[in-house]
Design a protein around this motif. Structure first.
Motif, PDB file in Angstrom:
ATOM      1  N   ALA A 146       0.835  -1.202   0.000  1.00 20.62           N
ATOM      2  CA  ALA A 146       0.000   0.000   0.000  1.00 20.62           C
ATOM      3  C   ALA A 146       0.868   1.250   0.000  1.00 20.62           C
ATOM      4  CB  ALA A 146      -0.915   0.003   1.219  1.00 20.62           C
ATOM      5  N   GLN A 147       0.360   2.309  -0.609  1.00 20.62           N
ATOM      6  CA  GLN A 147       1.097   3.559  -0.679  1.00 20.62           C
ATOM      7  C   GLN A 147       0.550   4.562   0.345  1.00 20.62           C
ATOM      8  OE1 GLN A 147      -1.695   3.100  -2.007  1.00 20.62           O
ATOM      9  NE2 GLN A 147      -2.396   4.670  -3.436  1.00 20.62           N
ATOM     10  N   HIS A 148       1.414   5.527   0.735  1.00 17.39           N
ATOM     11  CA  HIS A 148       0.964   6.620   1.599  1.00 17.39           C
ATOM     12  C   HIS A 148       0.317   7.696   0.723  1.00 17.39           C
ATOM     13  CE1 HIS A 148       1.151  10.015   4.421  1.00 17.39           C
ATOM     14  NE2 HIS A 148       1.135   9.085   5.358  1.00 17.39           N
ATOM     15  N   PRO A 149      -0.833   8.246   1.140  1.00 11.27           N
ATOM     16  CA  PRO A 149      -1.573   9.110   0.220  1.00 11.27           C
ATOM     17  C   PRO A 149      -1.306  10.611   0.340  1.00 11.27           C
ATOM     18  CG  PRO A 149      -2.955   8.562   2.087  1.00 11.27           C
ATOM     19  CD  PRO A 149      -1.634   7.866   2.302  1.00 11.27           C
ATOM     20  N   ARG A 165       5.911   4.400   9.597  1.00  7.46           N
ATOM     21  CA  ARG A 165       6.647   3.140   9.595  1.00  7.46           C
ATOM     22  C   ARG A 165       6.463   2.410   8.270  1.00  7.46           C
ATOM     23  NH1 ARG A 165       6.246  -0.088  15.195  1.00  7.46           N
ATOM     24  NH2 ARG A 165       6.926  -1.648  13.680  1.00  7.46           N
ATOM     25  N   LEU A 166       7.468   1.638   7.907  1.00  4.57           N
ATOM     26  CA  LEU A 166       7.327   0.741   6.760  1.00  4.57           C
ATOM     27  C   LEU A 166       6.546  -0.498   7.187  1.00  4.57           C
ATOM     28  CD1 LEU A 166      10.890   1.042   5.171  1.00  4.57           C
ATOM     29  CD2 LEU A 166       8.766   2.170   4.478  1.00  4.57           C
ATOM     30  N   PRO A 167       5.910  -1.199   6.237  1.00  2.00           N
ATOM     31  CA  PRO A 167       4.981  -2.264   6.615  1.00  2.00           C
ATOM     32  C   PRO A 167       5.633  -3.477   7.265  1.00  2.00           C
ATOM     33  CG  PRO A 167       5.248  -2.164   4.227  1.00  2.00           C
ATOM     34  CD  PRO A 167       5.908  -0.939   4.788  1.00  2.00           C
ATOM     35  N   GLY A 168       6.761  -3.949   6.722  1.00  2.00           N
ATOM     36  CA  GLY A 168       7.361  -5.174   7.264  1.00  2.00           C
ATOM     37  C   GLY A 168       6.309  -6.264   7.408  1.00  2.00           C
ATOM     38  N   ASP A 169       6.334  -6.938   8.553  1.00  2.00           N
ATOM     39  CA  ASP A 169       5.342  -7.988   8.831  1.00  2.00           C
ATOM     40  C   ASP A 169       4.121  -7.463   9.581  1.00  2.00           C
ATOM     41  OD1 ASP A 169       6.991  -9.900   7.657  1.00  2.00           O
ATOM     42  OD2 ASP A 169       8.071 -10.250   9.537  1.00  2.00           O
ATOM     43  N   THR A 170       4.118  -6.151   9.885  1.00  2.00           N
ATOM     44  CA  THR A 170       3.005  -5.578  10.655  1.00  2.00           C
ATOM     45  C   THR A 170       2.479  -4.313   9.966  1.00  2.00           C
ATOM     46  OG1 THR A 170       4.597  -4.350  12.014  1.00  2.00           O
ATOM     47  CG2 THR A 170       3.821  -6.481  12.872  1.00  2.00           C
ATOM     48  N   PRO A 171       1.903  -4.450   8.776  1.00  2.00           N
ATOM     49  CA  PRO A 171       1.466  -3.260   8.044  1.00  2.00           C
ATOM     50  C   PRO A 171       0.338  -2.487   8.717  1.00  2.00           C
ATOM     51  CG  PRO A 171       0.748  -5.281   6.943  1.00  2.00           C
ATOM     52  CD  PRO A 171       1.709  -5.690   8.006  1.00  2.00           C
ATOM     53  N   HIS A 172      -0.361  -3.115   9.673  1.00  2.00           N
ATOM     54  CA  HIS A 172      -1.425  -2.402  10.387  1.00  2.00           C
ATOM     55  C   HIS A 172      -0.856  -1.382  11.377  1.00  2.00           C
ATOM     56  CE1 HIS A 172      -0.172  -5.744  12.893  1.00  2.00           C
ATOM     57  NE2 HIS A 172      -0.743  -5.178  13.941  1.00  2.00           N
ATOM     58  N   VAL A 173       0.422  -1.484  11.715  1.00  2.00           N
ATOM     59  CA  VAL A 173       1.089  -0.513  12.584  1.00  2.00           C
ATOM     60  C   VAL A 173       1.741   0.527  11.679  1.00  2.00           C
ATOM     61  CG1 VAL A 173       2.743  -0.154  14.431  1.00  2.00           C
ATOM     62  CG2 VAL A 173       1.504  -2.324  14.288  1.00  2.00           C
ATOM     63  N   GLU A 174       1.103   1.669  11.528  1.00  2.00           N
ATOM     64  CA  GLU A 174       1.500   2.604  10.472  1.00  2.00           C
ATOM     65  C   GLU A 174       2.386   3.747  10.951  1.00  2.00           C
ATOM     66  OE1 GLU A 174      -2.302   3.709   8.896  1.00  2.00           O
ATOM     67  OE2 GLU A 174      -2.474   1.856   7.734  1.00  2.00           O
ATOM     68  N   ASN A 175       2.460   3.974  12.254  1.00  3.31           N
ATOM     69  CA  ASN A 175       3.276   5.081  12.741  1.00  3.31           C
ATOM     70  C   ASN A 175       3.856   4.746  14.107  1.00  3.31           C
ATOM     71  OD1 ASN A 175       1.362   6.077  14.877  1.00  3.31           O
ATOM     72  ND2 ASN A 175       0.041   6.334  13.067  1.00  3.31           N
ATOM     73  N   ALA A 176       4.723   5.625  14.603  1.00  3.79           N
ATOM     74  CA  ALA A 176       5.444   5.373  15.853  1.00  3.79           C
ATOM     75  C   ALA A 176       4.727   5.931  17.074  1.00  3.79           C
ATOM     76  CB  ALA A 176       6.845   5.978  15.753  1.00  3.79           C
ATOM     77  N   LEU A 177       3.522   6.443  16.911  1.00  2.00           N
ATOM     78  CA  LEU A 177       2.769   6.976  18.051  1.00  2.00           C
ATOM     79  C   LEU A 177       2.299   5.832  18.953  1.00  2.00           C
ATOM     80  CD1 LEU A 177       0.597   9.665  16.216  1.00  2.00           C
ATOM     81  CD2 LEU A 177       2.724  10.017  17.491  1.00  2.00           C
ATOM     82  N   GLN A 178       2.291   6.093  20.260  1.00  3.98           N
ATOM     83  CA  GLN A 178       1.807   5.129  21.229  1.00  3.98           C
ATOM     84  C   GLN A 178       0.343   5.428  21.564  1.00  3.98           C
ATOM     85  OE1 GLN A 178       3.986   2.560  22.201  1.00  3.98           O
ATOM     86  NE2 GLN A 178       5.161   3.536  20.570  1.00  3.98           N
ATOM     87  N   PHE A 228       9.511  12.254  -2.097  1.00  6.45           N
ATOM     88  CA  PHE A 228       8.669  11.648  -3.129  1.00  6.45           C
ATOM     89  C   PHE A 228       7.395  11.067  -2.519  1.00  6.45           C
ATOM     90  CE2 PHE A 228      13.179  11.224  -4.091  1.00  6.45           C
ATOM     91  CZ  PHE A 228      13.254  11.935  -5.287  1.00  6.45           C
ATOM     92  N   GLY A 229       6.318  11.188  -3.280  1.00  5.17           N
ATOM     93  CA  GLY A 229       5.045  10.598  -2.879  1.00  5.17           C
ATOM     94  C   GLY A 229       4.537   9.650  -3.943  1.00  5.17           C
ATOM     95  N   GLY A 230       3.613   8.781  -3.555  1.00  3.90           N
ATOM     96  CA  GLY A 230       2.984   7.854  -4.485  1.00  3.90           C
ATOM     97  C   GLY A 230       3.789   6.607  -4.776  1.00  3.90           C
ATOM     98  N   ILE A 231       5.006   6.521  -4.247  1.00  2.74           N
ATOM     99  CA  ILE A 231       5.876   5.382  -4.588  1.00  2.74           C
ATOM    100  C   ILE A 231       6.193   4.497  -3.394  1.00  2.74           C
ATOM    101  CG2 ILE A 231       6.951   6.619  -6.504  1.00  2.74           C
ATOM    102  CD1 ILE A 231       9.447   6.975  -4.680  1.00  2.74           C
ATOM    103  N   ALA A 232       5.767   4.881  -2.190  1.00  2.00           N
ATOM    104  CA  ALA A 232       6.200   4.159  -0.996  1.00  2.00           C
ATOM    105  C   ALA A 232       5.100   4.177   0.074  1.00  2.00           C
ATOM    106  CB  ALA A 232       7.477   4.793  -0.443  1.00  2.00           C
ATOM    107  N   PRO A 233       5.228   3.356   1.101  1.00  2.59           N
ATOM    108  CA  PRO A 233       4.252   3.349   2.192  1.00  2.59           C
ATOM    109  C   PRO A 233       4.394   4.544   3.130  1.00  2.59           C
ATOM    110  CG  PRO A 233       5.379   1.228   1.998  1.00  2.59           C
ATOM    111  CD  PRO A 233       6.155   2.206   1.186  1.00  2.59           C
ATOM    112  N   LYS A 234       5.351   5.419   2.895  1.00  2.15           N
ATOM    113  CA  LYS A 234       5.565   6.614   3.690  1.00  2.15           C
ATOM    114  C   LYS A 234       6.166   7.687   2.781  1.00  2.15           C
ATOM    115  CE  LYS A 234       9.284   6.519   6.390  1.00  2.15           C
ATOM    116  NZ  LYS A 234      10.213   6.115   7.446  1.00  2.15           N
ATOM    117  N   PRO A 235       6.136   8.949   3.173  1.00  2.00           N
ATOM    118  CA  PRO A 235       6.852   9.957   2.388  1.00  2.00           C
ATOM    119  C   PRO A 235       8.301   9.516   2.241  1.00  2.00           C
ATOM    120  CG  PRO A 235       5.489  10.991   4.070  1.00  2.00           C
ATOM    121  CD  PRO A 235       5.465   9.518   4.358  1.00  2.00           C
ATOM    122  N   TRP A 236       8.812   9.499   1.011  1.00  4.82           N
ATOM    123  CA  TRP A 236      10.081   8.822   0.733  1.00  4.82           C
ATOM    124  C   TRP A 236      11.179   9.833   0.454  1.00  4.82           C
ATOM    125  CZ3 TRP A 236      10.970   4.014   1.888  1.00  4.82           C
ATOM    126  CH2 TRP A 236      12.091   3.351   1.381  1.00  4.82           C
TER     127      TRP A 236
END
Length: 316
Positions: free
Chosen positions: A159-162, A195-208, A258-266
């Motif tokens: 999935a890409q970051h929008p 965050r990048l997806p790795g094995d846990t794509p549902h965890v999208e950021n570093a916020l607690q 860059f946008g549109g190419i990665a799961p986060k601003p790249w």
């Protein structure tokens, strides 16, 4: 839409505490993404904490010469702010390139940073999606992937970051200020927020749990030429197929995100330092670990052409 309870927070600390101590609670401000997800029952919060009245809607200079942007500043107001237009025009242009005028009138700075992917399988609840239901699979890997990510992906998610705004914020090295449920305030470089997806794509950021973004801080202006170039399927309203945010200095050095190419601003700082004036080499370095599908392989050449157009742009 499922039933939920609601409260209006009185302070950022109270809002953070409420979300931290309620089961399945969410903040709500503009709601431009969250309400859509609730209608589809992709998001099913049991409790909403309204933060619209916390006074986090101001833009002010910092003692260091930068700019503090309140988390609840609307995208329209941020794009039209005189200081942003004069000293951070790449941010203003990225904001105007995103969404419709009606959405920009409601969308907030913090909400824009945390908006969720537009991968079609994330929104199709009849299809497996590891981001929506962890461990269910990724329909995009063998499905329609034309607009999805090509770098930073994993076997679990492409999935890409929008966000357009987040790409400009990443370019400018913004810092996110966060109120935590323990009453403390912390600061997080935007490079570390997503965050990048790795094995846990549902965890999208570093916020607690309970962490609430209260402002975004920009360093002092960079000068140079500011460009935001967005390539999309239609001009009126579409998320980026590829986007390039850049600040080019008179000596030829430059920053690129860059946008549109990665799961986060790249952004790859080592690549921009080595190849700022060479679109082919810069593209190769930025996409060194790319894993495109057959359907979105065209983004590699599209990115190179977009960088080339940015380098020849006369935008001030």
């Amino acid at each position: 839409m499922r039933q939920f309870t609601y409260e209006r927070a009185a302070t950022p600390a109270a809002a953070a505490d409420a979300v931290a101590h309620h089961e399945n609670a969410k903040f709500i401000a503009g709601g431009t993404n969250l309400l859509d997800l609730m209608k589809l029952e992709i998001e099913t919060p049991a409790h909403l904490v309204d933060i619209n009245h916390l006074g986090l809607d101001t833009i002010e200079a910092t003692p260091e010469g930068g700019l503090r942007i309140g988390a609840l500043v609307r995208n329209t107001d941020l794009a039209a702010n005189r200081t942003v237009m004069e000293h951070y025009p790449v941010l203003s242009r990225a904001l105007v390139a995103g969404a419709s005028g009606q959405l920009r009138n409601k969308a907030t700075t913090a909400g824009n940073l945390l908006q969720r992917t537009r991968c079609p399988y994330f929104y199709d609840t009849a299809q497996p999606c590891n981001k929506r239901v962890p461990g269910s699979g990724c329909s995009a890997l063998g499905g329609f992937s034309r607009n999805l990510a090509i770098v930073g992906v994993s076997n679990a998610c492409i999935a890409q970051h929008p966000s357009d705004m987040a790409v400009a914020m990443r370019l400018l090295d913004a810092v996110v200020e966060v109120a935590s449920a323990d009453g403390k305030t912390k600061h997080m470089p935007i490079a570390n927020l997503h965050r990048l997806p790795g094995d846990t794509p549902h965890v999208e950021n570093a916020l607690q749990k309970g962490d609430m973004i209260t402002s975004v801080i920009l360093p002092k202006p960079l000068g140079g030429r500011h460009i935001y170039r967005k390539v999309r399927d239609r001009a009126s309203y579409a998320f980026a197929t590829v986007s390039v945010a850049a600040v080019i200095q008179q000596d030829g050095s430059g920053r690129f995100a860059f946008g549109g190419i990665a799961p986060k601003p790249w952004r790859v700082e080592s690549a921009e330092r080595a190849h700022a004036s060479d679109p082919k080499r810069l593209t190769d370095a930025v996409l060194a670990d790319a894993r495109p599908t057959e359907q979105n392989r065209f983004k590699v050449a599209l990115l190179e052409r977009t960088i080339a157009s940015v380098l020849t742009s006369r935008t001030l």
